[in-house]
Design an enzyme around this catalytic site. Sequence first.
Site, mmCIF file in Angstrom:
data_model
loop_
_atom_site.group_PDB
_atom_site.id
_atom_site.type_symbol
_atom_site.label_atom_id
_atom_site.label_comp_id
_atom_site.label_asym_id
_atom_site.label_seq_id
_atom_site.Cartn_x
_atom_site.Cartn_y
_atom_site.Cartn_z
ATOM 1 N N PRO A 43 90.270 13.367 -24.015
ATOM 2 C CA PRO A 43 91.711 13.893 -24.242
ATOM 3 C C PRO A 43 92.872 13.795 -23.391
ATOM 4 O O PRO A 43 94.023 13.438 -23.497
ATOM 5 C CB PRO A 43 91.782 15.060 -24.848
ATOM 6 C CG PRO A 43 90.339 15.711 -24.972
ATOM 7 C CD PRO A 43 89.495 14.600 -24.117
ATOM 8 N N PRO A 224 55.077 13.748 21.946
ATOM 9 C CA PRO A 224 53.926 14.547 21.295
ATOM 10 C C PRO A 224 53.641 14.408 19.771
ATOM 11 O O PRO A 224 52.637 14.968 19.514
ATOM 12 C CB PRO A 224 54.404 15.895 21.961
ATOM 13 C CG PRO A 224 55.684 16.129 21.803
ATOM 14 C CD PRO A 224 56.357 14.636 22.195
ATOM 15 N N ASP A 247 47.422 4.212 20.291
ATOM 16 C CA ASP A 247 46.503 5.034 20.262
ATOM 17 C C ASP A 247 46.326 6.140 19.311
ATOM 18 O O ASP A 247 47.536 6.205 18.793
ATOM 19 C CB ASP A 247 46.060 5.386 21.708
ATOM 20 C CG ASP A 247 47.152 6.098 22.420
ATOM 21 O OD1 ASP A 247 47.111 5.963 23.623
ATOM 22 O OD2 ASP A 247 47.774 6.775 21.805
ATOM 23 N N LYS A 269 42.149 6.089 21.503
ATOM 24 C CA LYS A 269 40.754 6.573 21.775
ATOM 25 C C LYS A 269 40.570 8.297 21.340
ATOM 26 O O LYS A 269 41.133 8.982 22.011
ATOM 27 C CB LYS A 269 40.269 6.526 23.296
ATOM 28 C CG LYS A 269 41.156 5.587 24.211
ATOM 29 C CD LYS A 269 40.639 5.400 25.533
ATOM 30 C CE LYS A 269 41.464 4.295 26.209
ATOM 31 N NZ LYS A 269 42.259 4.836 27.020
ATOM 32 N N ASP A 302 53.714 11.098 27.381
ATOM 33 C CA ASP A 302 54.440 10.320 28.529
ATOM 34 C C ASP A 302 53.376 9.358 28.997
ATOM 35 O O ASP A 302 52.457 9.940 29.461
ATOM 36 C CB ASP A 302 55.086 11.274 29.648
ATOM 37 C CG ASP A 302 55.704 10.439 30.696
ATOM 38 O OD1 ASP A 302 57.103 10.224 30.400
ATOM 39 O OD2 ASP A 302 55.050 9.829 31.562
ATOM 40 N N MET A 382 43.478 18.149 27.157
ATOM 41 C CA MET A 382 42.277 17.604 26.940
ATOM 42 C C MET A 382 41.168 18.777 27.162
ATOM 43 O O MET A 382 39.936 18.212 27.536
ATOM 44 C CB MET A 382 41.931 16.293 27.696
ATOM 45 C CG MET A 382 42.796 15.220 27.333
ATOM 46 S SD MET A 382 42.344 13.704 28.530
ATOM 47 C CE MET A 382 43.242 13.988 29.710
ATOM 48 N N GLY A 411 50.672 20.363 18.363
ATOM 49 C CA GLY A 411 52.197 20.865 18.946
ATOM 50 C C GLY A 411 53.223 19.644 18.391
ATOM 51 O O GLY A 411 53.142 18.520 18.165
HETATM 52 N N1 SAH Z 1 50.058 11.062 27.778
HETATM 53 C C1 SAH Z 1 49.903 12.292 27.113
HETATM 54 C C2 SAH Z 1 48.602 13.096 27.351
HETATM 55 C C3 SAH Z 1 47.786 12.104 26.985
HETATM 56 S S1 SAH Z 1 46.006 13.121 27.156
HETATM 57 C C4 SAH Z 1 51.343 13.135 27.436
HETATM 58 O O1 SAH Z 1 51.922 12.881 28.195
HETATM 59 O O2 SAH Z 1 51.305 14.220 26.649
HETATM 60 C C5 SAH Z 1 45.781 13.779 25.689
HETATM 61 C C6 SAH Z 1 45.923 15.333 25.616
HETATM 62 O O3 SAH Z 1 47.474 15.686 25.575
HETATM 63 C C7 SAH Z 1 45.371 15.784 24.548
HETATM 64 O O4 SAH Z 1 44.073 16.096 24.763
HETATM 65 C C8 SAH Z 1 45.884 17.325 24.329
HETATM 66 O O5 SAH Z 1 45.616 18.045 25.232
HETATM 67 C C9 SAH Z 1 47.400 16.849 24.934
HETATM 68 N N2 SAH Z 1 48.306 16.612 23.737
HETATM 69 C C10 SAH Z 1 49.004 15.419 23.265
HETATM 70 N N3 SAH Z 1 49.531 15.594 21.982
HETATM 71 C C11 SAH Z 1 49.474 16.704 21.757
HETATM 72 C C12 SAH Z 1 50.177 17.576 20.599
HETATM 73 N N4 SAH Z 1 50.822 17.136 19.717
HETATM 74 N N5 SAH Z 1 49.796 19.061 20.582
HETATM 75 C C13 SAH Z 1 48.853 19.532 21.598
HETATM 76 N N6 SAH Z 1 48.455 18.963 22.706
HETATM 77 C C14 SAH Z 1 48.764 17.512 22.836
#
Ligand code: SAH
Length: 456
Positions: A43, A224, A247, A269, A302, A382, A411
């Site tokens: 309206p 991470p 990986d 791996k 990294d 690891m 994490g």
């Molecule tokens: N290049 C990677 C590490 C590779 S070795 C970096 O810089 O983070 C793999 C290890 O990284 C795992 O066994 C664990 O100890 C750690 N990691 C990688 N991602 C992770 C996450 N989201 N939470 C906890 N630990 C993690």
Amino acid sequence: MMTLPLVLRADRRQFVVIGGGAVATRKIQTLVKAGCHPRVISPQVSAEVQALADSGAITLNLEKVGFDQAYSSGAFVVLATDDAEVNKAQADLAKQLGALICRVDDQEDNDFIFPAVVDRSPLLISVSSSGASPALTRHIKQRLEAFLPQQYGHLANVVESLRAQVKSVVEATKRPSFWRRWMQSQAPDLILAKQETKADEITQALLAGEHPSRGEAFLVGAGPGDPDLLTFRALRLIQSADVVFYDRLVNPAIMEFLSPDAERFYVGKARSDHSVPQDGINQLLVQEAKKGKRVLRLKGGDPFIFGRGGEEIEELAAAGVPFQVVPGITAASGCSAYAGIPLTHRDHAQSVRFVTGHLKNGTCDLPWGELIHPSQTLVIYMGLAGLPHICQQLIAHNMPAATPIALVEKGTLPDQKVHVATLETMPSYIETHDIQAPTLTIVGSVVALHETLKWR
Ligand code: SAH
């Protein structure tokens, strides 16, 4: 997904808007902009709507909204009066008559909703929260508005005008990769900068096959887990890769950023899964880059921290393949930030040490004496399987048994957990809890800060 964004040829549809106030006015303006000629029933209407009626852009029925409006099947009906009962009754009626409805005051039964639109016609970006929060969609739209130059519409027109030529020169199966090369060339930037002659030279060279893409490899840290922790450069290179070797630790959400036609190879791996041995990966990277592809080696965290990144590029360097390395947020940084455990702190730790706790033959050979220092944080990658052994060795080398230790599980991911114990209690804690990989261990008095600094 709760809804599906589609792009509608709105000019070919019948739209009816019930209402003429502020909200209705915005919808009517959107419809007119999209080329529709809506019928508006109300309206009273705002001055803007009256002006649209005067210019012939809409059909205006200045009548009271009753319960007898006739809606045709397949029409799109927008209920935008300020009376919820009228909106509901008209929505029910329209539905019964086979129309599609959008109630602006109640998203519950809507057949369609209006997304926020970033308009760079012919390029349109629509943002929708499936009705969850118009404020959020507006916020995102504003950010996109600021980020996308206005000339994108012009770029879209130029691309459209090139399509016929590309179609006649480049065979169908090669067109997606042609366009990808074109988008990655300087041509789009030159067009945005209004240097169209130069852009055309590049286009013609690409069409003549004169710019075969130079094989190149990128060793990229994916961080991470949380995709928000990628760097801009990582994202750009992920999006432009022809082939990727990734990986286990790379979050599938990050793989979504790849081009749909990128070839993907999983190269391990998990601890027990050495499907492609390291030498094999190094050689594959070289082989694919030599074919002229943009090869992405995507690694968790990294690439230069416990990532064997160094070994992979040694091979690329030896083979003369150009490469670049993109750092990522390493697990220690990601886990420390997301767990609220600073790795250094003036009152607790002046240094931090990263070690790998990977077991070889059931034990790990670390320089235990060097790891024990009252003002040093120890980060163990690891190390879950070897953790009881590590705790025992640290105590045996005189680290106080009450030293706090945190295990950060997954994490930065949505299901991150932080487990806190002491060197003495951690081994039995692990036995009684179901802890999933990946995990990172942090040892030192900084762990005590978690209780006050945890924020997630
Ligand atoms: N290049 C990677 C590490 C590779 S070795 C970096 O810089 O983070 C793999 C290890 O990284 C795992 O066994 C664990 O100890 C750690 N990691 C990688 N991602 C992770 C996450 N989201 N939470 C906890 N630990 C993690």
